[in-house]
Write an enzyme that holds these catalytic residues in place. Structure first.
Site, PDB file in Angstrom:
ATOM      1  N   GLY A 128     -87.736 -34.753  39.905  1.00 39.31           N
ATOM      2  CA  GLY A 128     -86.366 -34.845  39.622  1.00 39.31           C
ATOM      3  C   GLY A 128     -85.641 -33.791  40.035  1.00 39.31           C
ATOM      4  N   GLY A 154     -82.117 -26.525  41.318  1.00 40.90           N
ATOM      5  CA  GLY A 154     -83.113 -26.996  42.229  1.00 40.90           C
ATOM      6  C   GLY A 154     -83.801 -28.425  41.968  1.00 40.90           C
ATOM      7  N   VAL A 162     -87.382 -30.452  40.880  1.00 40.92           N
ATOM      8  CA  VAL A 162     -88.717 -30.455  40.198  1.00 40.92           C
ATOM      9  C   VAL A 162     -89.955 -31.149  40.847  1.00 40.92           C
ATOM     10  CG1 VAL A 162     -90.317 -30.349  37.976  1.00 40.92           C
ATOM     11  CG2 VAL A 162     -87.904 -29.789  38.001  1.00 40.92           C
ATOM     12  N   LYS A 191     -90.593 -25.770  39.622  1.00 34.90           N
ATOM     13  CA  LYS A 191     -89.430 -26.033  39.921  1.00 34.90           C
ATOM     14  C   LYS A 191     -88.779 -25.049  41.064  1.00 34.90           C
ATOM     15  CE  LYS A 191     -84.993 -26.225  37.623  1.00 34.90           C
ATOM     16  NZ  LYS A 191     -84.235 -26.630  36.638  1.00 34.90           N
ATOM     17  N   ASP A 233     -79.409 -22.095  27.754  1.00 40.20           N
ATOM     18  CA  ASP A 233     -78.840 -23.247  28.450  1.00 40.20           C
ATOM     19  C   ASP A 233     -79.691 -24.688  27.730  1.00 40.20           C
ATOM     20  OD1 ASP A 233     -77.254 -24.839  30.033  1.00 40.20           O
ATOM     21  OD2 ASP A 233     -78.883 -24.882  31.662  1.00 40.20           O
TER      22      ASP A 233
END
Length: 412
Positions: free
Chosen positions: A16, A21, A23, A36, A130
């Site tokens: 993804g 960035g 993954v 990641k 986050d």
């Protein structure tokens, strides 16, 4: 052919992409891992790299069943990567995109898992900063919990803090995802553990309703709602659960529960909501005129209105695949801008099946109401006219207006 990450890892397949960035499914000395890989423009920032190395000990020390553990941090040339446990499953955003909303029992079970993970992180002095559905992974190979919920694990610890370098954001900038930002961040205060509680309560509201309590429209308008508006009630859930959500969405950080308290309280409520179906409410709309009025001038100048804050993290970068998997970097609105709008309750959810304002169905309903009101007014005027004629002209049996038995004074 895999891509080498440092001397110990190989990235084989992209799983993804996000705002910070990509993954990868990778392989390490101990088997499969998730890697990641931060974007090259971030990896070339020497200040960020130094910060990355400083955070290594804290991130590697986070061990909890509801946290995706960081196994290693790699700094190698232009590569800056977090090597994490591989979770066989999907993220909560994908689940929401498929189901729109969850049954209360499953939603509460998932959020209780995340709260337990946050409690461990906060005890170690780490604030996530986050928390959002994109950063919650569901382990499809784990045992099913209440409501059929898969175990939930919080990922991406440290990424927001790493990116939020003084040179990149300074004291006048905000970095975060608008829908989940606590009011104190919008007002420029340093993020403490309470910001994660606010974001997690926002996630819980979203899992129940299918939309966030203060989202919709321009990111600047979203930021101001966090500061100036109270959350609109969600019909159909027990009052005990609603009061818990309200407390964790309090504007004052000190009024919110701690993560350990939130997890425990949510698990206590599970028997009360067992078997409840998903809520049947629709998302309220934001009118264009309202958006133009609500967005602070500093953040709306020269920017088109966007849904859900799809703003790249770094100027010139492409937005993430999911328009919610993104950060916003913008100037902190001033006190006069935050106080410029009406204070009150956030947009109230529409009853299920009600037409959206501005839609063809809404215009048709409005037109029918106007016609009905117009017809009613005509009928009322006609009735008044007939009554007046009757009062002034008699009963039609030869009486005259001067006959005191059949006449009445008429007001001028």
């Amino acid at each position: 052919m895999g891509r080498k990450i440092g001397s110990r890892y190989t990235a084989n397949q992209i799983l993804g992409r996000g705002s910070a960035g990509t993954v990868w499914l990778g392989e390490g000395p101990e088997g499969p891992v998730a890697i990641k890989l931060l974007r090259e423009d971030l990896a070339s920032d020497q200040e960020l790299v130094g910060r990355f190395v400083q955070e290594r000990t804290a991130l590697l020390g986070l061990e909890h069943p509801n946290i995706v553990s960081v196994r290693d941090l790699v700094v190698d040339g232009n590569d800056l990567a977090l090597v994490m446990d591989l979770v066989r499953g999907t993220d909560l955003r994908t689940r929401l995109d498929r189901d729109r909303r969850l049954a209360p029992e499953a939603a509460v079970a998932i959020v209780a898992d995340v709260a337990d993970g946050l409690a461990a992180a906060h005890a170690a002095g780490v604030v996530h900063r986050d928390v959002k559905p994109e950063n919650v992974l569901l382990d499809m190979q784990g045992p099913l919990g209440p409501g059929g919920a898969h175990p939930a694990l919080l990922t991406d610890f440290g990424v927001a803090k790493l990116i939020d370098t003084p040179r990149r954001t300074r004291a006048t900038k905000i970095i975060g995802t608008p829908d989940y930002l606590a009011p104190e961040i919008v007002e420029g205060l340093p993020p403490r553990a309470a910001v994660d509680i606010y974001a997690l309560a926002t996630v819980l509201y979203e899992l129940l309703a299918g939309f966030t309590p203060f989202g919709g429209g321009h990111p600047g308008a979203v930021l101001r709602r966090h500061v100036t508006e109270t959350v609109a009630p969600l019909p159909g859930i027990p009052d005990e659960l609603w009061q818990l959500i309200v407390q964790c969405l309090a504007k004052a950080p000190a009024s919110r529960l701690r993560a350990s308290e939130l997890g425990a309280r949510l698990r206590e409520l599970l028997p009360l909501i067992a078997g409840m179906p998903p809520l049947d409410v629709d998302e309220p709309d934001v009118e264009p005129a309202e958006e133009a009025e609500e967005a602070p001038a500093a953040v709306r100048a020269g920017e088109p209105a966007r849904r859900r804050g799809a703003v790249p993290l770094v100027p010139g970068a492409k937005p993430a695949d999911s328009n919610r998997d993104t950060h916003t970097s913008m100037r902190v609105p001033g006190p006069d801008e935050l106080a410029g709008g009406a204070r009150g309750t956030a947009r109230v959810p529409r009853a299920a099946g009600a037409p959206r304002p501005g839609s063809a169905r809404h215009r048709a309903v409005t037109r029918r109401r106007r016609i009905a009101l117009g017809a009613g007014a005509v009928a009322l005027v006609a009735a008044v006219g007939v009554g007046t004629w009757w009062a002034t002209s008699g009963d039609g049996a030869g009486a005259t207006p001067q006959d005191p038995k059949h006449s009445a004074p008429v007001s001028p």
